[in-house]
Design a protein around this motif. Structure first.
Motif, PDB file in Angstrom:
ATOM      1  N   LYS A   2      -8.421 -10.589   9.160  1.00  0.00           N
ATOM      2  CA  LYS A   2      -8.491  -9.144   8.995  1.00  0.00           C
ATOM      3  C   LYS A   2      -7.974  -8.759   7.620  1.00  0.00           C
ATOM      4  O   LYS A   2      -6.974  -9.308   7.137  1.00  0.00           O
ATOM      5  CB  LYS A   2      -7.668  -8.456  10.086  1.00  0.00           C
ATOM      6  CG  LYS A   2      -7.818  -6.946  10.129  1.00  0.00           C
ATOM      7  CD  LYS A   2      -7.024  -6.365  11.300  1.00  0.00           C
ATOM      8  CE  LYS A   2      -7.164  -4.858  11.365  1.00  0.00           C
ATOM      9  NZ  LYS A   2      -6.364  -4.269  12.481  1.00  0.00           N
ATOM     10  N   LEU A   3      -8.663  -7.818   6.991  1.00  0.00           N
ATOM     11  CA  LEU A   3      -8.257  -7.363   5.661  1.00  0.00           C
ATOM     12  C   LEU A   3      -6.911  -6.656   5.722  1.00  0.00           C
ATOM     13  O   LEU A   3      -6.698  -5.788   6.571  1.00  0.00           O
ATOM     14  CB  LEU A   3      -9.314  -6.412   5.094  1.00  0.00           C
ATOM     15  CG  LEU A   3      -9.029  -5.860   3.688  1.00  0.00           C
ATOM     16  CD1 LEU A   3      -9.169  -6.959   2.646  1.00  0.00           C
ATOM     17  CD2 LEU A   3      -9.976  -4.701   3.364  1.00  0.00           C
ATOM     18  N   ASP A   4      -6.010  -7.032   4.804  1.00  0.00           N
ATOM     19  CA  ASP A   4      -4.735  -6.343   4.671  1.00  0.00           C
ATOM     20  C   ASP A   4      -4.955  -5.132   3.767  1.00  0.00           C
ATOM     21  O   ASP A   4      -4.936  -5.233   2.540  1.00  0.00           O
ATOM     22  CB  ASP A   4      -3.685  -7.290   4.072  1.00  0.00           C
ATOM     23  CG  ASP A   4      -2.276  -6.706   4.123  1.00  0.00           C
ATOM     24  OD1 ASP A   4      -2.140  -5.477   3.985  1.00  0.00           O
ATOM     25  OD2 ASP A   4      -1.314  -7.481   4.286  1.00  0.00           O
ATOM     26  N   LYS A   5      -5.189  -3.993   4.392  1.00  0.00           N
ATOM     27  CA  LYS A   5      -5.562  -2.792   3.630  1.00  0.00           C
ATOM     28  C   LYS A   5      -4.429  -2.302   2.734  1.00  0.00           C
ATOM     29  O   LYS A   5      -4.665  -1.769   1.642  1.00  0.00           O
ATOM     30  CB  LYS A   5      -6.017  -1.684   4.579  1.00  0.00           C
ATOM     31  CG  LYS A   5      -7.357  -1.961   5.251  1.00  0.00           C
ATOM     32  CD  LYS A   5      -7.816  -0.772   6.051  1.00  0.00           C
ATOM     33  CE  LYS A   5      -9.223  -0.978   6.618  1.00  0.00           C
ATOM     34  NZ  LYS A   5      -9.295  -2.090   7.567  1.00  0.00           N
ATOM     35  N   LYS A   6      -3.179  -2.480   3.196  1.00  0.00           N
ATOM     36  CA  LYS A   6      -2.051  -2.027   2.384  1.00  0.00           C
ATOM     37  C   LYS A   6      -2.004  -2.765   1.050  1.00  0.00           C
ATOM     38  O   LYS A   6      -1.881  -2.145  -0.023  1.00  0.00           O
ATOM     39  CB  LYS A   6      -0.736  -2.226   3.142  1.00  0.00           C
ATOM     40  CG  LYS A   6       0.488  -1.762   2.356  1.00  0.00           C
ATOM     41  CD  LYS A   6       1.781  -1.994   3.142  1.00  0.00           C
ATOM     42  CE  LYS A   6       2.997  -1.589   2.312  1.00  0.00           C
ATOM     43  NZ  LYS A   6       4.273  -1.834   3.046  1.00  0.00           N
ATOM     44  N   LYS A   7      -2.126  -4.092   1.099  1.00  0.00           N
ATOM     45  CA  LYS A   7      -2.136  -4.874  -0.138  1.00  0.00           C
ATOM     46  C   LYS A   7      -3.329  -4.508  -1.015  1.00  0.00           C
ATOM     47  O   LYS A   7      -3.210  -4.390  -2.237  1.00  0.00           O
ATOM     48  CB  LYS A   7      -2.184  -6.369   0.194  1.00  0.00           C
ATOM     49  CG  LYS A   7      -0.905  -6.942   0.765  1.00  0.00           C
ATOM     50  CD  LYS A   7      -1.080  -8.433   1.014  1.00  0.00           C
ATOM     51  CE  LYS A   7       0.170  -9.056   1.623  1.00  0.00           C
ATOM     52  NZ  LYS A   7      -0.029 -10.501   1.929  1.00  0.00           N
ATOM     53  N   THR A   8      -4.473  -4.333  -0.375  1.00  0.00           N
ATOM     54  CA  THR A   8      -5.690  -4.018  -1.127  1.00  0.00           C
ATOM     55  C   THR A   8      -5.555  -2.675  -1.842  1.00  0.00           C
ATOM     56  O   THR A   8      -5.966  -2.528  -3.003  1.00  0.00           O
ATOM     57  CB  THR A   8      -6.912  -3.992  -0.195  1.00  0.00           C
ATOM     58  OG1 THR A   8      -6.951  -5.203   0.567  1.00  0.00           O
ATOM     59  CG2 THR A   8      -8.199  -3.862  -0.983  1.00  0.00           C
ATOM     60  N   ILE A   9      -4.990  -1.694  -1.166  1.00  0.00           N
ATOM     61  CA  ILE A   9      -4.777  -0.379  -1.787  1.00  0.00           C
ATOM     62  C   ILE A   9      -3.808  -0.490  -2.959  1.00  0.00           C
ATOM     63  O   ILE A   9      -4.021   0.104  -4.025  1.00  0.00           O
ATOM     64  CB  ILE A   9      -4.269   0.628  -0.742  1.00  0.00           C
ATOM     65  CG1 ILE A   9      -5.400   0.981   0.239  1.00  0.00           C
ATOM     66  CG2 ILE A   9      -3.735   1.895  -1.411  1.00  0.00           C
ATOM     67  CD1 ILE A   9      -4.941   1.788   1.433  1.00  0.00           C
ATOM     68  N   LEU A  10      -2.750  -1.271  -2.779  1.00  0.00           N
ATOM     69  CA  LEU A  10      -1.753  -1.407  -3.847  1.00  0.00           C
ATOM     70  C   LEU A  10      -2.351  -2.059  -5.088  1.00  0.00           C
ATOM     71  O   LEU A  10      -2.118  -1.592  -6.217  1.00  0.00           O
ATOM     72  CB  LEU A  10      -0.543  -2.193  -3.348  1.00  0.00           C
ATOM     73  CG  LEU A  10       0.360  -1.455  -2.348  1.00  0.00           C
ATOM     74  CD1 LEU A  10       1.417  -2.392  -1.778  1.00  0.00           C
ATOM     75  CD2 LEU A  10       1.024  -0.242  -3.007  1.00  0.00           C
ATOM     76  N   VAL A  11      -3.122  -3.133  -4.923  1.00  0.00           N
ATOM     77  CA  VAL A  11      -3.734  -3.762  -6.102  1.00  0.00           C
ATOM     78  C   VAL A  11      -4.874  -2.899  -6.637  1.00  0.00           C
ATOM     79  O   VAL A  11      -5.224  -2.985  -7.821  1.00  0.00           O
ATOM     80  CB  VAL A  11      -4.228  -5.195  -5.812  1.00  0.00           C
ATOM     81  CG1 VAL A  11      -3.075  -6.087  -5.386  1.00  0.00           C
ATOM     82  CG2 VAL A  11      -5.342  -5.214  -4.773  1.00  0.00           C
TER      83      VAL A  11
END
Length: 413
Positions: A2-11
């Motif tokens: 599952k995509l880690d949306k929090k990390k993706t948003i931060l980067v």
């Protein structure tokens, strides 16, 4: 998986600030050149194409250089840090140059922002795939594209509040530079690049995801994979040739061919942005279930149909809004999946290099298509805009049919 949306948003904050900058640059710099320095449209057009020309050479270079960089802050974060700081400095110098009408200072300022934007653009985009396993990169890229759209909207709202012709250039430049520095500060505090990249490699091993190995005889990609790579890069150029021709020439087409005002033409283009924004996340999820290639080809078919039917508008019709909403949806389907397909053919040590390749082919198209289409407009009039765009979109469909690698479909758990 599952995509880690929090990390993706931060980067994705880096891409948000990049998009905010380009929205400001494309809107304000031509205005500045004409209003403050009396520079002709021809020279202004040359200046505005410099970012694409520099990108052809600098984006692949700094993308590949960041692949080989190692530090306790990560591969990409040092470039993001240095690039953002210097671009911010250049952004404070640009309005000063306009205020005192100092052309040499303007040239230096433009040089700073264009070169240092190229320093960190590829590393910023490469950061998401660095921390995201290959099957989830379309979903991740959907989030990144949405972040970019938010950055563009931020600048547009800022421009509506701080009209440069009424309040000067400083307020909007300070606003966007402040956003960039705030975004950088958040990333420095929250992004753990080395740790997250190692977690991605561990996940690759856990899910038994195997990377494409080089041909031992040539020490490069296997012949059939390389063939797919060149065909998708050609496809990227072709659909940018078509889509970019429409977005850059539509205001002139709309006013000269179908009798819209400039404001009405920009409002029509806004519908394409809305269509893309609302589609990014659903398309990322759709692509994971049905495949990247299928989604891209569906998007290419839709885009070709939209441009073909737009050919028949000889006067304004409300249906043109539907055309451009669908064009935005189609562009999202293409854009969300094209970079992940390219990166699927790269190993984890060459993400920056392949990101640079992607930008080389897209930027080359954006340099060539205004010139090529402009010649056709001079000979045949603006009536050829949509047939021209349709032609290149059809070409991209043909070349995409030859792409046999870079796809992925998530299995249900």
């Amino acid at each position: 998986m599952k995509l880690d949306k929090k990390k993706t948003i931060l980067v994705g904050i880096a891409f948000l600030t990049i998009s905010a900058f380009w929205q400001l640059y494309d809107f304000v710099v031509p205005l500045m050149l004409r209003q403050e320095f009396g520079i002709s449209d021809t020279i202004s057009g040359i200046v505005m194409s410099l970012d694409n020309v520099l990108a052809l050479f600098l984006l692949p270079f700094f993308g590949a250089l960041s692949d080989r960089s190692l530090s306790r802050f990560g591969k990409r974060m040092p470039y993001i840090f240095v690039g953002t700081l210097f671009v911010s400095v250049g952004m404070f110098l640009l309005p000063l140059a306009a205020k005192i009408k100092n052309l040499p200072l303007l040239v230096v300022s433009l040089g700073i922002v264009l070169i240092f934007m190229s320093v960190y653009r590829s590393p910023s985009v490469a950061l998401m795939p660095d921390i995201t396993i290959k099957p989830l990169r379309s979903e991740g890229n959907a989030v990144i594209n949405l972040m970019g759209a938010i950055g563009g909207v931020f600048t547009l709202v800022g421009l509506s509040l701080f009209d440069p012709l009424k309040v000067g250039y400083y307020p909007i430049f300070i606003l966007v530079a402040g956003l960039m520095l705030l975004g950088l500060a958040i990333m420095i505090v929250t992004v753990k690049e080395n740790q997250w990249a190692q977690q991605m490699l561990d996940d690759m091993r856990h899910f038994n995801i195997v990377e494409i190995e080089d041909d031992p005889n040539t020490n490069s990609l296997p012949k059939e994979v390389k063939r797919s790579l060149w065909f998708i890069l050609a496809s990227i150029s072709f659909w940018y040739m078509g889509y970019n021709a429409v977005t850059t020439a539509f205001s002139r087409y709309a006013t000269l061919q179908i009798g819209l005002t400039g404001r009405e033409a920009s409002f029509v283009l806004l519908f394409a942005n809305v269509g893309a924004i609302v589609s990014f996340i659903p398309i990322g999820i759709f692509s994971s279930k049905f495949g990247r290639k299928f989604t891209i080809r569906a998007g290419v078919c839709l885009l070709g149909l939209v441009f073909l039917t737009a050919t028949f508008y000889h006067q304004f019709s409300p249906l043109i809004y539907l055309n451009f909403v669908l064009a935005g949806v189609a562009w999202a389907a293409i854009n969300v999946n094209s970079l992940p397909m390219v990166l699927e053919m790269a190993d984890s040590n060459e993400v920056g290099k392949f990101t640079g390749l992607y930008y080389t082919f897209s930027m080359a198209a954006q340099i060539v298509t205004p010139i090529f289409s402009g010649l056709l407009f001079d000979v045949f009039s603006y009536r050829v805009l949509f047939p021209y765009a349709t032609f290149f979109v059809v070409l991209s469909f043909i070349t995409m049919s030859q792409v046999k690698h870079g796809d992925v479909v998530l299995e249900k758990e």
